[in-house]
Design a protein around this motif. Structure first.
Motif, PDB file in Angstrom:
ATOM      1  N   GLU A  93      18.273  34.643  40.936  1.00 53.98           N
ATOM      2  CA  GLU A  93      17.137  34.025  40.144  1.00 53.98           C
ATOM      3  C   GLU A  93      17.672  33.173  39.159  1.00 53.98           C
ATOM      4  OE1 GLU A  93      14.118  37.449  40.196  1.00 53.98           O
ATOM      5  OE2 GLU A  93      14.967  37.991  42.469  1.00 53.98           O
ATOM      6  N   PRO A  94      15.975  33.123  38.500  1.00 56.81           N
ATOM      7  CA  PRO A  94      16.564  31.857  37.246  1.00 56.81           C
ATOM      8  C   PRO A  94      16.385  33.058  36.217  1.00 56.81           C
ATOM      9  CG  PRO A  94      14.758  30.974  37.885  1.00 56.81           C
ATOM     10  CD  PRO A  94      15.194  31.700  39.312  1.00 56.81           C
ATOM     11  N   GLY A  95      17.734  32.570  35.103  1.00 61.23           N
ATOM     12  CA  GLY A  95      17.778  33.451  33.921  1.00 61.23           C
ATOM     13  C   GLY A  95      19.138  34.760  34.807  1.00 61.23           C
ATOM     14  N   MET A  96      19.067  34.682  35.601  1.00 62.69           N
ATOM     15  CA  MET A  96      19.794  36.226  37.010  1.00 62.69           C
ATOM     16  C   MET A  96      21.766  35.951  36.333  1.00 62.69           C
ATOM     17  SD  MET A  96      19.543  37.127  40.143  1.00 62.69           S
ATOM     18  CE  MET A  96      17.919  38.321  39.540  1.00 62.69           C
ATOM     19  N   PRO A  97      21.998  36.910  35.621  1.00 66.47           N
ATOM     20  CA  PRO A  97      23.908  37.571  35.334  1.00 66.47           C
ATOM     21  C   PRO A  97      24.444  36.994  36.906  1.00 66.47           C
ATOM     22  CG  PRO A  97      23.012  39.162  35.340  1.00 66.47           C
ATOM     23  CD  PRO A  97      21.748  38.110  35.336  1.00 66.47           C
ATOM     24  N   PHE A  98      25.622  36.545  36.777  1.00 64.93           N
ATOM     25  CA  PHE A  98      26.360  37.021  37.740  1.00 64.93           C
ATOM     26  C   PHE A  98      27.579  37.023  37.729  1.00 64.93           C
ATOM     27  CE2 PHE A  98      25.640  32.152  37.689  1.00 64.93           C
ATOM     28  CZ  PHE A  98      27.318  31.850  37.554  1.00 64.93           C
ATOM     29  N   ILE A  99      27.878  37.475  38.412  1.00 64.59           N
ATOM     30  CA  ILE A  99      29.725  38.097  38.813  1.00 64.59           C
ATOM     31  C   ILE A  99      30.179  37.694  39.259  1.00 64.59           C
ATOM     32  CG2 ILE A  99      31.483  39.564  38.274  1.00 64.59           C
ATOM     33  CD1 ILE A  99      30.244  41.299  36.279  1.00 64.59           C
ATOM     34  N   LEU A 100      31.592  37.059  39.295  1.00 61.82           N
ATOM     35  CA  LEU A 100      32.519  36.265  40.807  1.00 61.82           C
ATOM     36  C   LEU A 100      33.415  37.300  40.370  1.00 61.82           C
ATOM     37  CD1 LEU A 100      31.244  32.359  41.822  1.00 61.82           C
ATOM     38  CD2 LEU A 100      30.044  34.460  42.249  1.00 61.82           C
ATOM     39  N   ASP A 101      33.894  38.090  41.249  1.00 63.05           N
ATOM     40  CA  ASP A 101      35.447  38.591  41.732  1.00 63.05           C
ATOM     41  C   ASP A 101      35.982  38.540  42.969  1.00 63.05           C
ATOM     42  OD1 ASP A 101      37.411  40.836  42.301  1.00 63.05           O
ATOM     43  OD2 ASP A 101      36.696  41.554  39.927  1.00 63.05           O
ATOM     44  N   MET A 102      37.332  38.028  42.583  1.00 61.19           N
ATOM     45  CA  MET A 102      38.104  37.636  44.118  1.00 61.19           C
ATOM     46  C   MET A 102      39.753  37.838  43.708  1.00 61.19           C
ATOM     47  SD  MET A 102      37.594  33.198  43.219  1.00 61.19           S
ATOM     48  CE  MET A 102      36.302  33.260  42.734  1.00 61.19           C
ATOM     49  N   ALA A 103      40.358  38.380  45.008  1.00 56.01           N
ATOM     50  CA  ALA A 103      42.445  38.709  44.782  1.00 56.01           C
ATOM     51  C   ALA A 103      42.463  37.814  45.662  1.00 56.01           C
ATOM     52  CB  ALA A 103      42.164  39.990  44.722  1.00 56.01           C
ATOM     53  N   GLY A 117      29.047  34.753  34.618  1.00 59.02           N
ATOM     54  CA  GLY A 117      28.511  33.469  34.912  1.00 59.02           C
ATOM     55  C   GLY A 117      26.618  33.716  34.517  1.00 59.02           C
ATOM     56  N   CYS A 118      25.496  32.633  34.690  1.00 64.01           N
ATOM     57  CA  CYS A 118      24.531  32.878  34.728  1.00 64.01           C
ATOM     58  C   CYS A 118      24.145  32.092  35.200  1.00 64.01           C
ATOM     59  CB  CYS A 118      24.026  33.468  33.236  1.00 64.01           C
ATOM     60  SG  CYS A 118      21.856  34.295  32.937  1.00 64.01           S
ATOM     61  N   LEU A 119      22.260  31.858  35.855  1.00 62.83           N
ATOM     62  CA  LEU A 119      22.067  31.153  36.613  1.00 62.83           C
ATOM     63  C   LEU A 119      21.107  30.768  35.377  1.00 62.83           C
ATOM     64  CD1 LEU A 119      21.959  29.293  38.760  1.00 62.83           C
ATOM     65  CD2 LEU A 119      20.018  30.626  39.384  1.00 62.83           C
ATOM     66  N   GLY A 120      21.704  30.006  34.475  1.00 59.85           N
ATOM     67  CA  GLY A 120      20.445  29.961  32.738  1.00 59.85           C
ATOM     68  C   GLY A 120      20.669  30.109  31.805  1.00 59.85           C
ATOM     69  N   LEU A 121      19.359  29.857  30.362  1.00 54.34           N
ATOM     70  CA  LEU A 121      20.015  30.167  29.464  1.00 54.34           C
ATOM     71  C   LEU A 121      19.456  32.039  30.116  1.00 54.34           C
ATOM     72  CD1 LEU A 121      17.660  28.361  27.443  1.00 54.34           C
ATOM     73  CD2 LEU A 121      19.965  28.589  27.917  1.00 54.34           C
ATOM     74  N   ASN A 122      20.048  32.995  28.917  1.00 53.39           N
ATOM     75  CA  ASN A 122      20.410  34.562  28.997  1.00 53.39           C
ATOM     76  C   ASN A 122      20.669  35.003  27.664  1.00 53.39           C
ATOM     77  OD1 ASN A 122      21.243  37.275  29.602  1.00 53.39           O
ATOM     78  ND2 ASN A 122      19.966  36.362  31.786  1.00 53.39           N
ATOM     79  N   PRO A 123      19.730  35.113  26.684  1.00 53.54           N
ATOM     80  CA  PRO A 123      20.929  35.859  25.633  1.00 53.54           C
ATOM     81  C   PRO A 123      21.533  36.747  25.385  1.00 53.54           C
ATOM     82  CG  PRO A 123      18.388  35.066  25.002  1.00 53.54           C
ATOM     83  CD  PRO A 123      18.773  34.495  26.335  1.00 53.54           C
ATOM     84  N   VAL A 124      20.815  37.224  26.307  1.00 55.16           N
ATOM     85  CA  VAL A 124      21.696  39.188  26.168  1.00 55.16           C
ATOM     86  C   VAL A 124      23.300  39.294  26.638  1.00 55.16           C
ATOM     87  CG1 VAL A 124      21.467  41.153  27.445  1.00 55.16           C
ATOM     88  CG2 VAL A 124      19.339  40.350  26.069  1.00 55.16           C
ATOM     89  N   HIS A 125      22.873  38.237  27.729  1.00 57.17           N
ATOM     90  CA  HIS A 125      24.164  38.155  28.879  1.00 57.17           C
ATOM     91  C   HIS A 125      25.538  36.785  27.534  1.00 57.17           C
ATOM     92  CE1 HIS A 125      27.130  34.900  30.667  1.00 57.17           C
ATOM     93  NE2 HIS A 125      26.827  35.657  31.787  1.00 57.17           N
ATOM     94  N   PHE A 243      25.016  46.870  29.692  1.00 54.55           N
ATOM     95  CA  PHE A 243      23.949  47.457  28.826  1.00 54.55           C
ATOM     96  C   PHE A 243      22.357  46.830  29.537  1.00 54.55           C
ATOM     97  CE2 PHE A 243      20.224  45.060  25.416  1.00 54.55           C
ATOM     98  CZ  PHE A 243      20.765  46.405  24.376  1.00 54.55           C
ATOM     99  N   ARG A 244      21.219  47.639  28.888  1.00 59.36           N
ATOM    100  CA  ARG A 244      20.234  47.328  30.316  1.00 59.36           C
ATOM    101  C   ARG A 244      19.758  46.175  31.126  1.00 59.36           C
ATOM    102  NH1 ARG A 244      16.463  46.747  24.418  1.00 59.36           N
ATOM    103  NH2 ARG A 244      16.981  48.923  23.541  1.00 59.36           N
ATOM    104  N   GLY A 245      20.654  46.413  31.882  1.00 57.23           N
ATOM    105  CA  GLY A 245      20.800  45.599  33.728  1.00 57.23           C
ATOM    106  C   GLY A 245      21.846  44.698  33.752  1.00 57.23           C
ATOM    107  N   THR A 246      22.389  44.261  32.626  1.00 55.99           N
ATOM    108  CA  THR A 246      23.194  43.123  32.515  1.00 55.99           C
ATOM    109  C   THR A 246      24.824  43.469  32.003  1.00 55.99           C
ATOM    110  OG1 THR A 246      21.108  41.608  31.593  1.00 55.99           O
ATOM    111  CG2 THR A 246      23.619  40.718  31.032  1.00 55.99           C
ATOM    112  N   GLY A 247      25.392  43.344  33.354  1.00 51.92           N
ATOM    113  CA  GLY A 247      26.560  43.162  32.946  1.00 51.92           C
ATOM    114  C   GLY A 247      27.752  42.376  32.921  1.00 51.92           C
ATOM    115  N   VAL A 248      28.559  42.671  32.215  1.00 49.21           N
ATOM    116  CA  VAL A 248      29.868  41.127  31.617  1.00 49.21           C
ATOM    117  C   VAL A 248      31.439  41.539  32.293  1.00 49.21           C
ATOM    118  CG1 VAL A 248      28.064  39.238  30.673  1.00 49.21           C
ATOM    119  CG2 VAL A 248      29.777  40.970  29.773  1.00 49.21           C
ATOM    120  N   LYS A 249      32.466  40.712  32.588  1.00 45.57           N
ATOM    121  CA  LYS A 249      33.413  41.117  32.340  1.00 45.57           C
ATOM    122  C   LYS A 249      34.002  40.179  32.429  1.00 45.57           C
ATOM    123  CE  LYS A 249      34.911  41.515  36.784  1.00 45.57           C
ATOM    124  NZ  LYS A 249      35.232  42.871  38.111  1.00 45.57           N
TER     125      LYS A 249
END
Length: 285
Positions: A93-103, A117-125, A243-249
């Motif tokens: 959905e717009p503003g939603m973070p995502f992570i792609l992971d491949m090996a 990444g994030c689909l659009g603006l998301n300051p927390v991400h 953090f509150r339902g948002t993850g990044v790595k």
């Protein structure tokens, strides 16, 4: 020094060039797929897009098949079993973070990468992604100091707490922040077990057996079996903030050698990666 890092200094050996090529290929895939993501795409769609992109470029084997996580699944919200890591029908959905992971494994060389990444603006991400840079610096500095892996793990977690975040790599099996990777014997076709390539798993199991005899582990975790100095070789490292339902790595290869020169004793395989470029652009802005 292990076979993966034997030879010339500075990461210029043919072996390291091979690992760098496949890592760059994986990040190119992540950027290409991220550019195609739009509202309504599912995690399964995104995982399939990664597989197709890489297979079209010659990938036939995997350390593990591609993953994709959307929304609060980027922070592994509610994850209790390994099966919850596999892609679902969660829609982007717009503003939603995502992570792609491949090996992928390509020409016998292995990479294991994570792209946030994030689909659009998301300051927390954006804030979390910016704060990951300090972890990349901390990890390298303390590996060069030859601190025990378990101690470095705990220091990474302390930094996350100071930043106000939760440690989400604790949700991975054994709570690992990293694992060793190496060459994989090429085969025309290699089966998978629960999404992991059997050839790569055999190599990891062999490392585990060898390491057990010598007092080290190919898994970098918060547990006692990681209470030893960094073992020479290639490590796929993935600090993961939540953090509150948002993850990044990020996830990328750290090269560890037995050199007495601090700069040659450990170094990131490649500094020309999307997250590193982003941090440099932010500092220059």
């Amino acid at each position: 020094m292990t076979s993966a890092v034997q030879g010339e200094q500075g990461g210029t050996t043919a072996r390291l060039r091979g690992f760098r090529r496949v890592q760059r290929l994986a990040y190119e895939c992540a950027e290409a797929v991220a550019a195609q993501l739009k509202p309504g795409v599912t995690e399964r769609d995104a995982a399939r897009m990664q597989r197709v992109w890489l297979r079209e470029r010659g990938v036939r084997d995997w350390f593990h098949l591609p993953f994709a996580w959307f929304g609060d699944r980027t922070a592994f919200a509610g994850f209790r079993t390994p099966f919850q890591f596999f892609p679902t029908n969660r829609r982007l959905e717009p503003g939603m973070p995502f992570i792609l992971d491949m090996a992928p494994v390509h020409h016998g060389f292995t990479a294991d990468i994570g792209y946030s990444g994030c689909l659009g603006l998301n300051p927390v991400h954006d804030r979390l992604l910016a704060d990951l840079e300090a972890h990349r610096t901390l990890l390298l500095d303390q590996v060069r100091e030859r601190r025990p892996l378990r101690e470095i793990y705990e220091n990474v977690e302390r930094l996350m707490v100071r930043q106000g975040y939760a440690n989400r790599h604790r949700a991975y099996p054994f709570g690992v922040i990293a694992h060793k990777v190496d060459r994989v014997k090429e085969r025309r076709w290699s089966p998978q077990v629960f999404g992991f390539g059997t050839q790569a798993l055999k190599g990891l199991a062999s490392d585990a057996l060898h390491g057990h005899r010598e007092g080290w582990s190919p898994l970098w975790s918060p547990h006692k079996f990681s209470d030893h100095p960094p073992q020479p070789g290639l490590w796929a490292v993935e600090p993961h903030l939540g953090f509150r339902g948002t993850g990044v790595k990020f996830e990328e290869i750290l090269v560890v050698t037995d050199s007495e020169d601090p700069e040659q004793s450990a170094f990131w395989l490649d500094d020309d990666l999307p997250h590193v470029r982003r941090w440099a652009e932010e500092r220059a802005a």
